[in-house]
Structure formats: structure tokens, C-alpha cells
Design a protein around this motif. Structure first.
Motif, short mmCIF file in Angstrom:
data_model
loop_
_atom_site.label_atom_id
_atom_site.label_comp_id
_atom_site.label_asym_id
_atom_site.label_seq_id
_atom_site.Cartn_x
_atom_site.Cartn_y
_atom_site.Cartn_z
N GLY A 87 -3.74 -2.97 -2.28
CA GLY A 87 -5.13 -2.96 -1.59
C GLY A 87 -5.86 -1.40 -1.96
N GLU A 88 -5.60 -1.00 -3.15
CA GLU A 88 -6.18 0.36 -3.78
C GLU A 88 -7.59 0.05 -3.67
N PRO A 89 -8.65 0.99 -3.51
CA PRO A 89 -9.92 0.85 -3.28
C PRO A 89 -10.50 0.42 -4.43
N SER A 116 -10.44 5.65 2.34
CA SER A 116 -10.63 4.78 1.36
C SER A 116 -9.20 4.66 0.47
N ASP A 117 -8.48 5.53 0.15
CA ASP A 117 -7.17 5.69 -0.57
C ASP A 117 -5.78 6.03 0.23
N MET A 118 -5.38 4.95 0.84
CA MET A 118 -5.65 3.73 1.29
C MET A 118 -5.32 3.17 2.33
N LYS A 119 -5.47 3.99 3.46
CA LYS A 119 -5.10 3.74 4.66
C LYS A 119 -5.70 2.85 5.53
N GLY A 138 0.91 -1.12 -0.12
CA GLY A 138 0.21 0.05 0.09
C GLY A 138 0.76 1.27 -0.08
N HIS A 139 0.28 2.58 -0.69
CA HIS A 139 0.85 3.61 -0.17
C HIS A 139 0.61 4.39 0.86
N SER A 140 1.60 5.17 1.51
CA SER A 140 1.28 5.77 2.53
C SER A 140 0.96 7.09 2.47
N ASP A 180 4.92 8.56 -1.82
CA ASP A 180 4.82 9.44 -3.25
C ASP A 180 4.08 8.63 -4.35
N GLU A 181 3.28 7.78 -3.95
CA GLU A 181 2.34 7.08 -5.14
C GLU A 181 1.66 8.13 -5.93
N GLU A 182 1.12 9.10 -5.13
CA GLU A 182 -0.03 9.92 -5.71
C GLU A 182 0.60 11.05 -6.71
N VAL A 183 1.81 11.10 -6.69
CA VAL A 183 2.58 11.91 -7.64
C VAL A 183 3.40 11.38 -8.66
ZN LIG Z 1 -4.34 5.13 -3.92
#
Ligand SMILES: [Zn+2]
Length: 375
Positions: A155-157, A95-98, A63-65, A127-130
Motif C-alpha cells: 500500500g505505498e501511496p 501518506s507514506d505509509m501509515k 507495508g513498511h513501518s 527499514d524500508e526507507e533506507v
Molecule cells: Zn514508502
């Protein structure tokens, strides 16, 4: 655990070290060692941990933090403090993604309860979102290992539905070099903004063609490769023929479509404009720079990792999504990957992001079944 994780403001521009430290300490309290992989600034880190026999492949939960910013969004509650209303948990990253990360961490005592025959690996990235930046250095470390994870679940939503494919994404920046002149003497200048506009219009026409002629894959929404220009910067004053312009564009391509062909077509068109530009100023021209590439994910229903996700989730079908994930990068590194996690992408990135408690319950069942499976 969701409460604790959401409370860390891990917006991508911020450091994620407080969250990583918390997870490292938590795992250490359970006797589990973590590898922490820092980025070049030392402000961000990935974390990787293995529970069970390290000489076996096993299953990686990833998962991305980081989370997207809340800037300019109208929230009804503090985005970094979870609030539960009518069977939903509200908070940035819920939901995304904690929530997925929270469940995979909360289950640590269950992984340890009896010895596992195959390991469960845990990965957290930054830094997944960027642009899926952080995971790349972690994958580089895993790649040469003799016993890298055999399968990966991100585990992305997806509402706990196995997702076997996503589009690839490619971002480019085009620098247009023109020639400055007084705006009364347009014939002595090369207008960088106007040449940029011609290229942007060309891209727009290619996007129209993709939409009209495909290729198509109806499992994606939209079912074709998309192209768009997101940023344009150029010019200094209305009475000066602009010398510089730059624009950033992005392609979100079907796994079977070739983004290089799109770029080549654009470059070919740009080359046809050069004689006109260079007749005025020899130094005029274009420079292209690739700023981000995320490989598409493309698995088959018959793949072991997909079969596993279907079995664990109880789903009898799979889907494809248009948003990019780290899955394409794992797959590229030889780790077969499926996307399956709680919550909906519909709520992600929006104000009042939430996750339904039932989704968390389903995720817990999923992990419980995984534990039984690797025992
Ligand atoms: Zn995500």
C-alpha cells in the motif's frame, strides 16, 4: 488508528519495537497470533500475521513501518501528532505509509466476522526507507513455505491506482587508493580525489547517454535509467596530495535495463587509468563495493494480482513509478506483487506530509471488496 501509528516515531534510525508491540497486542486482542522477526540488533522487527486458513495461499497486505526523518523540515504542526485541516490529515507517515497500515489493521474485526475461504496475511517491515532492508529477512522466512502468500499488495501511496512496475535501484561505493605526497611534488603522488573525479565524470557522461539514447519507457518519469553520485569524501589538506577518496553512486534502472553493464563499463574505464597510477605507486587502484540492491518490479496488466487490484480499486488503467519499493523483492521471491495504496508520493518525505480523507475512504472500500472477494 492513523493517530496511534503516526504517534510512534519510527524514523528509520529509531527502534520500531514500540509500534510492533502495539500491533502485536492489538492483533492478540482479536485472537490473531503474530510472528515477530527481529533484526540482528534486536532494536527492529518485522511482523507477519495470517487470518483465515493457513493452508491456502491468500492475499498479503504489506507495508513498511518506518518513516523518513523530519530533520531540517519546517512543519506547521507536530509531525508525530496528526492534525486534521480541510479534509486532510497531516503527520509524518500519513501518506507514506501509515494510513494504509491503519486501514488494514482497523479492518481486522471485518476479516474475522465470517470465516474466510482464503487467508489475508498482514506484513509490517522495518527499514524500508533506507534500502528495503528489513523485508528481506521476512521474505527469507516466507520463501520456503509450502503455502506462501499467492499474491501481494503493497500500500505505498499511489492514489489507489494499481502500479505494476517500478525501477530497480543499485548503490555502489568506490574506494580510490592513491599515494600521499607533498603538494609541491604532485608527480610523486597519486591524487585519489582527482581519479575519483574522473570516474564521477565518466558516470555523468553515461547518465547523459542514457538520457539521450535510452532505452526508454515513457510510463516512467523520467523515462530512462538514471545514474548519480550522492556522496564524495576524500583528502585531508590542500597541501597534501590525497591518498584516499571514496564516493557513493546509485543507478535507478528500468526493469529491462542492465545495471551490471553500467558498472562493468565504469570498471573498464577505471582499468585504463591504472597504469598511470601504478607507475607512481604500485598499491594505487580502485575497489568497488555493492552497498544496496533493490530489484525492479515488473508485472503485466494481465497478471492475476494486477487484475485483482484493478477490480478492487475500480481503476481501469495501471501505472509505473520511478521510486523503488519492496515489491521487486517479493516478486523475486516468487510472490506476484502490485503496488496500490492511499495518498500521493508527491506528499511523501516532505514537510507537512498529508493524506486526503477521501483517499482513506477509497482504501477502506478497497479492503472491504477484498474481504468479499476472499470469502
Ligand atoms: Zn514508502
Amino acid at each position: 488508528m492513523i493517530d496511534r501509528l503516526v504517534a510512534f516515531d519510527t524514523t528509520s534510525r529509531e527502534s520500531n519495537l514500540a509500534l510492533i508491540d502495539f500491533v502485536r497486542n492489538y492483533l492478540e486482542d482479536w485472537g490473531v497470533k503474530s510472528e515477530v522477526v527481529y533484526d540482528s540488533t534486536g532494536r527492529k522487527a518485522n511482523l507477519f500475521a495470517t487470518i483465515g486458513p493457513a493452508d491456502q495461499g491468500g492475499v498479503l497486505l504489506s507495508g513498511h513501518s518506518d518513516v523518513v526523518p523530519v530533520d531540517g523540515q519546517a512543519w506547521d504542526s507536530d509531525p508525530f501528532k496528526i492534525e486534521t485541516r480541510s479534509q486532510k490529515i497531516y503527520g509524518r507517515g500519513s501518506s507514506d505509509m501509515k494510513s494504509f497500515i491503519a486501514v488494514m489493521l482497523a479492518k481486522v474485526p471485518d476479516y474475522l466476522e465470517r470465516p474466510l475461504a482464503k487467508p489475508i496475511h498482514l506484513a509490517l517491515s522495518h527499514d524500508e526507507e533506507v534500502g528495503c532492508i528489513g523485508i528481506r529477512s521476512l521474505i527469507e522466512i516466507l520463501k520456503p513455505r509450502a503455502e506462501k502468500p499467492r499474491l501481494c499488495i503493497i500500500g505505498e501511496p499511489t492514489l489507489m491506482q494499481p502500479v505494476i512496475a517500478h525501477k530497480g535501484s543499485r548503490r555502489l561505493r568506490c574506494h580510490v587508493h592513491g599515494h600521499e605526497a607533498h603538494s609541491s611534488l604532485t608527480d610523486r603522488g597519486v591524487n585519489a580525489v582527482e581519479y575519483a573525479a574522473e570516474l564521477i565524470a565518466f558516470l555523468k557522461n553515461m547518465a547523459r547517454r542514457k538520457r539521450a539514447e535510452g532505452p526508454f519507457d515513457s510510463a516512467f518519469d523520467p523515462p530512462y535509467t538514471t545514474i548519480h553520485t550522492g556522496i564524495v569524501t576524500g583528502g585531508t589538506a590542500v597541501n597534501i596530495v590525497p591518498k584516499e577518496c571514496r564516493f557513493d553512486f546509485e543507478m535507478r534502472h528500468l526493469p529491462e535495463d542492465d545495471p551490471d553493464a553500467i558498472t562493468e563499463e565504469l570498471k573498464h574505464y577505471a582499468a585504463t587509468l591504472l597504469p598511470e597510477m601504478q607507475a607512481v605507486a604500485a598499491e594505487a587502484g580502485f575497489a568497488f563495493e555493492e552497498t544496496n540492491v533493490v530489484a525492479p518490479l515488473s508485472a503485466k496488466d494481465s497478471d492475476e494480482v494486477v487484475q485483482l487490484a484493478m477490480e478492487l480499486s475500480g481503476a481501469n488503467s495501471t501505472g509505473k513509478v520511478s521510486f523503488a519499493t519492496e515489491g521487486g523483492l517479493y516478486q523475486e521471491a516468487g510472490i506476484p506483487t502490485v503496488i496500490c495504496g492511499p495518498g500521493s508520493i508527491e506528499q511523501a518525505h516532505k514537510p507537512n506530509e498529508f493524506i486526503a480523507i477521501d483517499q482513506i475512504r477509497q482504501c477502506e472500500i478497497f479492503i472491504d471488496r477484498l474481504i468479499e472477494r476472499v470469502r
